[in-house]
Structures are given as C-alpha cells and as structure tokens.
Design a protein around this motif. Structure first.
Motif, PDB file in Angstrom:
ATOM      1  N   LEU A  78      31.536  10.179  71.317  1.00 47.28           N
ATOM      2  CA  LEU A  78      31.627  11.758  71.634  1.00 47.28           C
ATOM      3  C   LEU A  78      32.626  12.435  72.182  1.00 47.28           C
ATOM      4  O   LEU A  78      32.864  11.449  73.332  1.00 47.28           O
ATOM      5  N   CYS A  99      25.774   8.757  73.323  1.00 51.28           N
ATOM      6  CA  CYS A  99      24.625   9.090  72.767  1.00 51.28           C
ATOM      7  C   CYS A  99      24.183   6.840  72.200  1.00 51.28           C
ATOM      8  O   CYS A  99      23.770   7.119  71.822  1.00 51.28           O
ATOM      9  N   HIS A 101      25.680   4.931  70.248  1.00 50.08           N
ATOM     10  CA  HIS A 101      25.790   4.051  68.743  1.00 50.08           C
ATOM     11  C   HIS A 101      26.953   2.784  69.235  1.00 50.08           C
ATOM     12  O   HIS A 101      27.016   1.764  68.275  1.00 50.08           O
ATOM     13  N   GLU A 133      28.075  10.183  62.835  1.00 53.65           N
ATOM     14  CA  GLU A 133      27.496  10.936  62.834  1.00 53.65           C
ATOM     15  C   GLU A 133      27.355  12.097  63.427  1.00 53.65           C
ATOM     16  O   GLU A 133      25.973  13.132  63.183  1.00 53.65           O
ATOM     17  N   GLU A 134      27.662  12.339  64.498  1.00 53.99           N
ATOM     18  CA  GLU A 134      27.635  13.861  65.510  1.00 53.99           C
ATOM     19  C   GLU A 134      28.033  14.763  64.819  1.00 53.99           C
ATOM     20  O   GLU A 134      27.278  15.587  64.673  1.00 53.99           O
ATOM     21  N   HIS A 360      24.401  12.642  75.241  1.00 52.27           N
ATOM     22  CA  HIS A 360      24.839  12.713  75.264  1.00 52.27           C
ATOM     23  C   HIS A 360      25.962  13.714  77.316  1.00 52.27           C
ATOM     24  O   HIS A 360      26.283  14.590  76.986  1.00 52.27           O
TER      25      HIS A 360
END
Ligand SMILES: [Zn+2]
Ligand SMILES: [Zn+2]
Length: 388
Positions: A78, A99, A101, A133-134, A360
């Motif tokens: 992110l 997140c 990942h 993905e985000e 996040h």
C-alpha cells in the motif's frame, strides 16, 4: 497436521521479511514477482511469468491424476508510510506491506516448498501469485489473461490474515463472506443565480438535498430487510456556489456496500431512478455514474466444506469458526469466485501487540508465528483435494 519443519519456518520468515522490506504497489511488483518466481524455481516448480502483467503461476504436478486446484496469494503493498522501527521495516518510503500480502506470499511459498519436497498428492497444484489486489484490478487482469483456461482447475482458494482474531485461528462462512465496494457520482445541473431571487432559477442544492434523502430509501424500501444487508453513504456534496450566489451545479459522491450481485444491481438501478425522478420533478438535469470496484466475495458451499475440513485437520477443530458473520471489507478474490467455485478464508493474525494492529495501519505487521499455520492449511488442503 502436516509438519512444517523448522528450516522451512525459518525460510518463510526470511522471505516474508525480505518482501516486507521491499514493498511494491499495484501492478508494479516486478521485484517481488521475480523473487517469488526464483524461489519456486529453486524448489523445482515450473513457473509461468507475466500472467496478468506481473502475476505468475507456479505449476506442481504429481502422479497421473487429472484433478487440479488453484491456491492464490496477493503480492502488492500500500501507499502508506511505515511507522514501525523494527529491523525489517520498509526501505521504500511511502510504501508498506500494511495488509500482510508479504505474509500471504510467504505462506504460499512455504506450502509450495513443502509439497514439492514431499510430493504426496496426485494431481496438479497451481500456485497463483497476483498483483494489484488493493485497487481491485489484479485478479481480473489474470482472468482476462487466460488464468482459468491456461491453467484449468476445478476450484480456487484464497487466504487473508485478520488482526484481532487469535493467531492461527481460522474463520470462514459459506455464501457471502465479504462485501462489494462501489462508488457513485451524481452531477445535478440547475440554473444558478442571485441568492435573493431563487424563483428565477433551479436550485441544485435543494434538488441534491432531496436526492440524498431519497438515496436513504434504497436500503430501507428497495432491499429485503431479511436477506439484503447494504450500506449506501453519500460522502461528498460539492457546489460551485459562493456568497450570495445559488450554484448552477452540485456534485454528490458516495460509496455502497452489499453482499450479493443481485443487491448490487438493485442499488444501482434504484439510485438512477431516484435521481432521474427528483431531477425531472424539479426541472434539473443530471449525470450519473456508478463504478463497481470489488464484487461481493461469495464462497461456494462444497469448497467451503473442503476448506473447513482441511483447516480442522491442520489447525485443530477448536480453532475453527465455520460460520462467522460477514465482513464489510472487500477483496478482489471475489472476481475469481465469480468464475470458479472456491473458498476465501481468514487466518487470525493475533490479538496482542504482535498481530493485533489493524490492517492498513502504519504500525501493522504480519505475524510470523502464523506462517507455519498458513502453510500447514494449504498443504492439508492439497492432500485432501488431490488424494494420492
Ligand atoms: Zn488491504
Ligand atoms: Zn489484503
């Protein structure tokens, strides 16, 4: 429970921290993707790169079985400036694995290594590593690039960590697990003018205010009180007016969440009907756009039962919640579940200082203690679904 040996746990921790130090975002995950591909190749796993731009698929075949399943992890970080000070904090200012990942990719790498070593199943496993993905584009990009035609599989499975749940606990439900995420924009065009003489124009502020109240009737009057949970929120109301001036235009923006595609269609249709009707009654015109970013994440019943059985064997039945409440967060694995049956599940990241920090958040970190749990679940699922 598949025994994930100490060396592999140490390797997964090392891979996870390496990826945490070097976060990349969106489709620009070239280094991460290359790192994962090289690890898979070092286990003797065939790798197909550049599926959906920077996505990749590892292929592990064993025996003569024709059955195949897909296991998916996401790789992207992110645009958050990390506020942790530990040794493996992000080296890329403004980017962060907030997140987890990095952990999802490390767990799936761990399972790939374990399965490649033991080779005690019969069939094909596709290890799917996806970008972006985000922002909700990576899964669809891989599908559009032929993911399910080039790598035919009977089902696809995904796993996400969740802070606030005990480390290594497993939470899932059949049907809708996570919500959709959509945004809307309504531009109402009236006739502006002097604030002292509103009768000479069409005040879009009054029209827009009626529209906002009208939107509140979608959930309360157009959706089933029993079967259709949804949220419709106007979050911005912007005008081009000023002191003593009635504006000529207002823009209303907002956000919707719901749990089925049927509800999603009803929200969009009723929203436009309300906007059109109120504008027509007032003599205003409008522009309307509705953009869906994430579909609802809907687990198929059979594959969810498979996932629960594997999780019980790998993690202990006492650590499984097979019928959790749905979550209003969203996930682009939903796009894969629209095409293939499958199951998305949540793995507790912990409740303490390690693992308890929300997703996040600039202080978040994936809990390395659950790498072993995730790898054990994946390995068990493969052995169950592709019986030797
Ligand atoms: Zn996220
Ligand atoms: Zn995530």
């Amino acid at each position: 429970m598949p025994v994930i040996d100490a060396n592999l746990i140490a390797s997964m921790t090392e891979w996870r921290r390496h990826m945490h130090r070097h976060p990349e975002c969106g489709f620009e995950v070239e280094q991460t993707s290359d790192f994962i591909a090289r690890q898979l190749e070092s286990f003797g796993i065939e790798v197909v790169r550049n599926v959906g731009q920077t996505g990749l698929v590892g292929i592990l075949r064993c025996g003569d079985g024709e059955a195949a399943i897909g296991l998916r992890a996401d790789m992207d970080a992110l645009f958050i400036h990390e506020q942790n000070s530990f040794e493996h904090r992000s080296c890329h200012d403004g980017k962060m694995h907030a997140c987890g990942h990095d952990g999802h990719s490390a767990m799936l790498l761990g399972a790939a290594s374990h399965l490649a070593e033991h080779r005690d199943f019969n069939g094909t496993v596709y290890f799917i590593f996806q970008p972006d993905e985000e922002r909700g584009k990576g899964a669809q990009a891989m599908i559009d690039d032929g993911l399910f035609e080039r790598f035919p599989m009977k089902a696809v499975y995904g796993l996400h960590n969740l802070p606030g749940l005990p480390a290594g606990s497993f939470t899932v439900r059949p049907g809708s697990l996570m919500a959709s995420e959509s945004s809307f924009e309504i531009v109402i065009k009236g006739i502006g003018g002097h604030a002292a003489m509103p009768h000479t124009g069409v005040d879009p502020i009054v029209v827009g205010s009626q529209v906002i109240l009208g939107l509140q009737t979608i959930v309360s009057r157009n959706l089933s009180a029993i079967h259709e949970t949804a949220v419709v929120s106007a979050t911005e109301f912007v005008t081009n007016g000023t002191v003593n001036v009635i504006p000529s235009e207002v823009t209303i923006k907002g956000d919707c969440r719901c749990f089925t595609e049927d509800s999603l269609a009803k929200i969009e249709q009723n929203m436009e009907r309300i906007v059109a009707g109120i504008c027509q009654a007032a003599g205003a015109s409008y522009e309307f756009s509705f953009i869906n970013t994430f579909y609802p994440t809907v687990n198929s019943a059979t594959e969810t039962a498979h996932a629960i059985r594997a999780a019980e064997a790998a993690l202990g039945a006492e650590n499984i919640n097979p019928a959790c409440d749905p979550f209003t967060i969203s996930e682009d694995f939903s796009s894969m579940l629209r095409v293939k049956p499958g199951c998305y599940a949540l793995l507790g990241n912990g409740t303490e200082s390690v693992g308890g920090c929300a997703l996040h958040n600039p202080h978040y970190d994936f809990n390395d203690a659950i790498l072993e749990k995730g790898a054990a679940y994946w390995s068990q699922l493969v052995r169950d679904q592709l019986k030797a």
